[in-house]
Design an enzyme around this catalytic site. Structure first.
Site, PDB file in Angstrom:
ATOM      1  N   GLU A   1       9.758 -13.907 -19.786  1.00  0.00           N
ATOM      2  CA  GLU A   1       8.397 -14.289 -20.134  1.00  0.00           C
ATOM      3  C   GLU A   1       8.245 -15.813 -20.180  1.00  0.00           C
ATOM      4  OE1 GLU A   1       6.244 -10.884 -22.580  1.00  0.00           O
ATOM      5  OE2 GLU A   1       7.629 -11.995 -23.857  1.00  0.00           O
TER       6      GLU A   1
ATOM      7  N   ASP B   1       1.993 -16.647 -28.736  1.00  0.00           N
ATOM      8  CA  ASP B   1       2.366 -17.740 -27.843  1.00  0.00           C
ATOM      9  C   ASP B   1       1.392 -18.929 -27.847  1.00  0.00           C
ATOM     10  OD1 ASP B   1       3.917 -15.577 -27.181  1.00  0.00           O
ATOM     11  OD2 ASP B   1       3.334 -15.522 -25.080  1.00  0.00           O
TER      12      ASP B   1
END
Length: 483
Positions: free
Chosen positions: A220, A43
């Site tokens: 998420e 990420d």
């Protein structure tokens, strides 16, 4: 900085140096995308322009090409084109983060750069604890950890992570990706006046809320921002089932358009729309820069989606980040446009032709020189009924106006067979593609639809493309991009 943190950072730096030669000799190493110097990247974190400089952090596992106790790697740039790798920002050294400094965001406060991230903790039986933590920097390079500022609120499992923080009027707000005790995905909203004491206001979106039915077991990397007078909630739900052309990857990334009522802590929104139709896109994060642009970067990967089969693993690295994209809201839909600074990547004109009449006979368009990294822009006249473009031995684009479908085909790096991702598209007016050694980002009709993918051609360089169909390519331009 504690002794343990210094030790972990030193070990990571040694891992970079030890594997530098094998990593850099990978023919699939990218030219102009951000990658890890070794190991696994996932990420994007802490995307911000601070004191005039863009900072982009990333989840990083330096010791293997699998997941584990993540660090925060760090890049910075003055222009969104030329990036410098900076010293490690966070290492999982303290009790509240010993199993990973997980994803989070960055803000500016009192002239300082402040990071918020999730401290991941597991016991010997694998039971998880989660803490939302804060770290502060005065120079943008070294970060003083302040420890947890948010403990797990009631009503959630320990899958509570990825804080995104912003300021509204005089108060600070945080959204966190979460899983309820009923094992449904949620986005939690918290509020603070001082960044250290946070009040949990409740879940504002998620499975079974706001008209959604069953919509995943975990959400998420949430991101909530205002754009052109409406609020946009970006999230990455896990557990969606494929529906026709939608939700084809293991996990998804998309957005809702709506309005956040800060007083009632409620978010009314419309349908979920995927941000990217390609094979590899997840966990995007946005920031507002000093030009007033809402910019977004995503992870060019998907969790648990053949990660162990990427060819780059043989050279001790895996995954990359997308190019920065500017977001615009048009008719209730987010358009993604490559940031204007990317024109500065163009080095050599490889193709410049006008008025190509398409036919069933495939026409070859040769580049002036072979190139592993290039930008390609095609504009079409309104008469395009069908179109096919073959690029190397690995990628093919098709458009069929009779069924209003655009498709990206690639050869699977797992099976070697062709696989596809598609979307509805009423007309094809423009195709803009950024091709790197082993990546592809395609923007259709000014960012109306976007496809991101990793590609692994058998040959190292492209010598040209092949086009066919029915209609007219008004202009075709290709620019080489140097390493």
């Amino acid at each position: 900085m504690t002794e343990r943190e210094q030790e972990l950072i030193k070990l990571a730096e040694e891992e970079v140096e030890k594997n530098k030669e094998v990593v850099e000799h990978d023919p699939y190493r990218l030219h102009y995308h951000l990658m890890p110097p070794v190991g696994l990247l996932n990420d994007p974190n802490g995307f911000i322009q601070w004191n005039g400089t863009y900072h982009l952090f990333y989840q990083w596992m330096p010791f293997k090409t699998g997941h584990g106790a993540k660090f925060w790697g760090h890049y910075s740039s003055e222009d969104l084109v030329n990036w410098k790798h900076k010293p490690i920002a966070l290492a999982p050294s303290e009790w509240f983060e010993k199993n990973g400094c997980y994803s989070g965001s960055a803000i500016e406060h009192d002239g300082k750069l402040v990071l918020f991230y999730t401290g991941n903790v597991k016991d010997t039986d694998g039971n998880r604890e989660t803490y939302q933590c804060m770290a502060v920097s005065e120079d943008g390079l070294t970060f003083n950890k302040k420890g947890p500022v948010v403990n797990l609120p009631e009503g959630y499992t320990a899958h509570f992570r990825d804080p995104k923080v912003w300021k509204k009027d005089s108060e600070w707000y945080m959204v966190v990706g979460a899983q309820s005790e009923e094992l449904t995905g949620k986005v939690a909203l918290l509020k603070s006046v001082d960044l250290t004491e946070w009040q949990h206001l409740g879940a504002i979106a998620g499975s079974g809320m706001n008209g959604l039915g069953d919509f995943g077991y975990m959400w998420e990397c949430p991101d909530l921002f205002e754009l052109d007078g409406v609020d946009v909630l970006v999230a990455s739900p896990q557990g969606l089932k494929a529906e026709g052309m939608k939700y084809q990857n293991v996990y998804q990334a998309g957005y809702f358009i709506g309005k956040l009522d800060y007083g009632r802590a409620s978010f009314e929104h419309g349908d979920f729309m995927e941000l990217d139709r390609g094979f590899e896109f997840y966990a995007p994060q946005t920031t507002l820069d000093q030009k007033g642009r809402r910019l977004m970067v995503g992870w060019m990967g998907v969790p648990e989606q053949d990660e162990d089969k990427h060819p780059t693993i043989a050279h001790k690295w895996i995954h990359a980040l997308t190019l920065p994209r500017e977001l615009h809201l048009v008719d209730g839909k987010l358009l993604q446009v490559p940031v204007e600074e990317l024109v500065n990547l163009r080095k050599t004109a490889l193709v410049a032709v006008n008025d190509i009449k398409l036919s069933d006979e495939k026409e070859e368009v040769f580049f002036e020189e072979r190139s592993a990294a290039f930008e390609m822009v095609l504009s079409f006249k309104r008469d395009v009924a069908s179109f096919e473009l073959d690029m190397s031995d690995t990628v093919r684009f098709t458009f069929d106006a009779s069924v209003s479908v655009f498709s990206l085909y690639r050869k699977s790096f797992v099976t070697g067979e062709w696989e596809t991702r598609s979307c509805r598209l009423q007309a094809l007016t423009e195709l803009r593609a950024y091709v790197d050694t082993s990546s592809l980002e395609v923007f259709l009709n000014g960012g109306e639809e976007v496809f991101t993918a990793r590609i692994f051609p058998d040959g190292p360089d492209a010598a040209g493309i092949t086009v066919s169909g029915a209609g007219t390519i008004a202009e075709l331009n290709v620019w080489g991009i140097d390493a």
